[in-house]
Write a protein that holds these residues in place. Structure first.
Motif, PDB file in Angstrom:
ATOM      1  N   GLY A   3     -12.956 -76.415   4.649  1.00 36.78           N
ATOM      2  CA  GLY A   3     -11.642 -76.053   4.105  1.00 36.78           C
ATOM      3  C   GLY A   3     -11.426 -76.683   2.749  1.00 36.78           C
ATOM      4  O   GLY A   3     -11.973 -77.761   2.452  1.00 36.78           O
ATOM      5  N   ALA A   4     -10.646 -75.988   1.899  1.00 35.28           N
ATOM      6  CA  ALA A   4     -10.413 -76.491   0.537  1.00 35.28           C
ATOM      7  C   ALA A   4      -8.939 -76.355   0.158  1.00 35.28           C
ATOM      8  O   ALA A   4      -8.609 -76.079  -0.990  1.00 35.28           O
ATOM      9  N   GLY A  45      -4.754 -77.987   0.699  1.00 35.08           N
ATOM     10  CA  GLY A  45      -4.063 -79.196   0.266  1.00 35.08           C
ATOM     11  C   GLY A  45      -4.582 -80.464   0.925  1.00 35.08           C
ATOM     12  O   GLY A  45      -4.799 -81.479   0.261  1.00 35.08           O
ATOM     13  N   VAL A  46      -4.811 -80.419   2.234  1.00 36.78           N
ATOM     14  CA  VAL A  46      -5.258 -81.622   2.947  1.00 36.78           C
ATOM     15  C   VAL A  46      -6.694 -81.954   2.552  1.00 36.78           C
ATOM     16  O   VAL A  46      -7.048 -83.120   2.328  1.00 36.78           O
ATOM     17  N   SER A  47      -7.502 -80.914   2.429  1.00 38.64           N
ATOM     18  CA  SER A  47      -8.891 -81.109   2.017  1.00 38.64           C
ATOM     19  C   SER A  47      -8.947 -81.787   0.655  1.00 38.64           C
ATOM     20  O   SER A  47      -9.720 -82.721   0.434  1.00 38.64           O
ATOM     21  N   LEU A  92     -18.813 -70.587   4.377  1.00 34.73           N
ATOM     22  CA  LEU A  92     -18.808 -71.060   5.776  1.00 34.73           C
ATOM     23  C   LEU A  92     -20.110 -70.725   6.508  1.00 34.73           C
ATOM     24  O   LEU A  92     -20.458 -71.405   7.475  1.00 34.73           O
ATOM     25  N   ARG A 105     -14.068 -70.661   3.145  1.00 36.15           N
ATOM     26  CA  ARG A 105     -14.140 -69.193   3.212  1.00 36.15           C
ATOM     27  C   ARG A 105     -14.233 -68.620   1.797  1.00 36.15           C
ATOM     28  O   ARG A 105     -15.127 -67.872   1.496  1.00 36.15           O
ATOM     29  N   SER A 106     -13.283 -69.001   0.934  1.00 35.63           N
ATOM     30  CA  SER A 106     -13.366 -68.515  -0.446  1.00 35.63           C
ATOM     31  C   SER A 106     -14.031 -69.593  -1.306  1.00 35.63           C
ATOM     32  O   SER A 106     -13.487 -70.682  -1.509  1.00 35.63           O
ATOM     33  N   THR A 120     -10.497 -79.282   8.086  1.00 37.91           N
ATOM     34  CA  THR A 120      -9.160 -79.382   7.477  1.00 37.91           C
ATOM     35  C   THR A 120      -8.397 -78.053   7.473  1.00 37.91           C
ATOM     36  O   THR A 120      -7.261 -78.022   7.011  1.00 37.91           O
ATOM     37  N   THR A 121      -9.007 -76.966   7.947  1.00 39.90           N
ATOM     38  CA  THR A 121      -8.281 -75.685   7.921  1.00 39.90           C
ATOM     39  C   THR A 121      -7.300 -75.633   9.102  1.00 39.90           C
ATOM     40  O   THR A 121      -7.354 -76.462  10.014  1.00 39.90           O
TER      41      THR A 121
HETATM   42  P1  ATR Z   1      -3.427 -77.081   3.960  1.00 37.62           P
HETATM   43  O1  ATR Z   1      -2.438 -77.579   2.946  1.00 37.62           O
HETATM   44  O2  ATR Z   1      -3.014 -77.337   5.390  1.00 37.62           O
HETATM   45  O3  ATR Z   1      -4.824 -77.529   3.690  1.00 37.62           O
HETATM   46  P2  ATR Z   1      -3.822 -74.504   2.737  1.00 37.62           P
HETATM   47  O4  ATR Z   1      -3.705 -75.131   1.409  1.00 37.62           O
HETATM   48  O5  ATR Z   1      -3.090 -73.219   2.971  1.00 37.62           O
HETATM   49  O6  ATR Z   1      -3.368 -75.481   3.883  1.00 37.62           O
HETATM   50  O7  ATR Z   1      -5.391 -74.281   3.052  1.00 37.62           O
HETATM   51  C1  ATR Z   1      -5.815 -73.656   4.200  1.00 37.62           C
HETATM   52  C2  ATR Z   1      -7.337 -73.785   4.354  1.00 37.62           C
HETATM   53  O8  ATR Z   1      -7.691 -73.076   5.547  1.00 37.62           O
HETATM   54  C3  ATR Z   1      -8.128 -73.124   3.229  1.00 37.62           C
HETATM   55  O9  ATR Z   1      -9.355 -73.785   3.074  1.00 37.62           O
HETATM   56  C4  ATR Z   1      -8.360 -71.715   3.795  1.00 37.62           C
HETATM   57  O10 ATR Z   1      -9.477 -71.035   3.274  1.00 37.62           O
HETATM   58  P3  ATR Z   1      -9.344 -70.147   1.927  1.00 37.62           P
HETATM   59  O11 ATR Z   1      -9.353 -71.109   0.796  1.00 37.62           O
HETATM   60  O12 ATR Z   1     -10.535 -69.271   1.952  1.00 37.62           O
HETATM   61  O13 ATR Z   1      -8.052 -69.385   2.047  1.00 37.62           O
HETATM   62  C5  ATR Z   1      -8.613 -72.045   5.232  1.00 37.62           C
HETATM   63  N1  ATR Z   1      -8.386 -70.894   6.108  1.00 37.62           N
HETATM   64  C6  ATR Z   1      -7.208 -70.355   6.461  1.00 37.62           C
HETATM   65  N2  ATR Z   1      -7.382 -69.317   7.289  1.00 37.62           N
HETATM   66  C7  ATR Z   1      -8.740 -69.187   7.477  1.00 37.62           C
HETATM   67  C8  ATR Z   1      -9.561 -68.335   8.251  1.00 37.62           C
HETATM   68  N3  ATR Z   1      -9.050 -67.362   9.013  1.00 37.62           N
HETATM   69  N4  ATR Z   1     -10.898 -68.534   8.216  1.00 37.62           N
HETATM   70  C9  ATR Z   1     -11.427 -69.509   7.456  1.00 37.62           C
HETATM   71  N5  ATR Z   1     -10.705 -70.372   6.710  1.00 37.62           N
HETATM   72  C10 ATR Z   1      -9.382 -70.209   6.714  1.00 37.62           C
END
Ligand code: ATR
Length: 292
Positions: free
Chosen positions: A129-130, A132-134, A186, A154-155, A202-203
């Motif tokens: 995950g990338a 806010g928390v990451s 991923l 993912r992205s 972190t996702t």
């Molecule tokens: P937070 O602040 O809790 O980290 P966020 O900034 O919305 O929340 O980030 C969500 C993370 O979950 C991101 O890494 C997101 O991946 P993308 O950058 O590709 O959007 C990941 N995430 C959310 N839904 C996902 C899914 N269905 N499969 C894989 N990764 C997902």
């Protein structure tokens, strides 16, 4: 409460299910500090007003949660260096004329790792995950001298932007060690050298109610995991944790990080040291409240 009680509070939206009042009010009671902590749901266009009003009222300290950890920064009179780099604060401490912002999420995470006997210097870490928390945890890794972060998202573009920023800040190339953060999709985990890694999820994938979901479904990935920390705590055992354990790894949810970020904030507000007795008691109360 009486006329000399001090007040601390949480700003966020929503806040109804926040566990922070339980953490802080219990700490106050156990440590004999005359304070009360409440949660305030703030509308986006009134955040600045809320911060200024709180200072005028003499609110001693505040926590800030989603969606305001970044948005609150312009309303502060100062920001801790690391919190500024991360671009997110969760704790406000009274300064001269307003509040100063800190990030105790990373302190909480580090303390959770310490309980697991894990220190970061020199280690290789996988982060899934990338968001806010990451971002906060990747910065922590840089600050603590992690050797390599494998950042899986993912992205890829979003992860690469974070990696570029952090790699520039912690320039390792000069030392011949290669960049700190390497980005993968991923499904690209086979590029990670075989070994056992601290792996941080972190996702929000797998969070209640979609508990059957996991960011990386492929069982082969979990052979890389030594200890898996999922920052989700509802459900208490996520599919990610389940897969880690089936692969023979240790796994833990994010409840302790939540507890310790609160403890660190309380310690800053009242200049006290919170002990094991308090933290273990509160952890039990948190579990009970959440039906775990
Ligand atoms: P937070 O602040 O809790 O980290 P966020 O900034 O919305 O929340 O980030 C969500 C993370 O979950 C991101 O890494 C997101 O991946 P993308 O950058 O590709 O959007 C990941 N995430 C959310 N839904 C996902 C899914 N269905 N499969 C894989 N990764 C997902």
């Amino acid at each position: 409460m009486d006329a000399s009680s001090s007040i601390c509070c949480l700003l966020g939206n929503p806040v109804e299910h926040s566990i922070s009042p339980l953490i802080h009010n219990t700490l106050a009671e156990m440590l004999g500090i005359n304070m009360a902590y409440c949660a305030h749901k703030i509308e986006p266009d009134r955040l600045g007003e809320a911060v200024r009003g709180a200072y005028a009222l003499g609110i001693r300290g505040m926590n800030v949660t989603v969606p305001y950890k970044t948005a609150v920064i312009p309303s502060l009179i100062g920001i801790d260096d690391i919190a500024g780099k991360i671009g997110a604060v969760n704790t406000l401490v009274t300064g001269d004329g307003g509040y100063i912002g800190y990030n105790t999420d990373i302190i909480g995470f580090e303390r959770q790792l310490l309980d697991l006997g894990i220190t970061l210097p020199g280690r290789d870490v996988i982060i899934i995950g990338a968001g806010g928390v990451s971002r906060a945890i990747v910065y922590l890794c840089g600050l603590k001298g992690v050797r390599r972060v494998w950042l899986l998202n993912r992205s890829r573009g979003k992860a690469q932007a974070l990696a570029d920023e952090v790699n520039e800040r912690f320039d390792r190339d000069a030392g011949g060690e290669g960049v700190l953060v390497k980005v993968l999709g991923l499904d690209e985990y086979s590029s990670i050298p075989a070994g056992k890694y601290l792996t941080v999820q972190t996702t929000n994938v797998g969070m209640y109610p979609k508990t059957e979901a996991v960011a990386i479904m492929d069982d082969g990935f979990y052979d890389l995991v030594e200890t898996g920390v999922d920052l989700i705590f509802n459900p208490p055992v996520t599919l990610f944790m389940d897969k880690c354990m089936k692969a023979g790894a240790n796994a833990e949810n994010g409840l302790k990080m939540l507890l310790y970020q609160g403890v660190a904030a309380f310690e800053m507000w009242y200049d006290v040291k919170v002990g094991e007795k308090e933290t273990s008691h509160i952890l039990e109360l948190m579990k009970r409240k959440m039906g775990i």
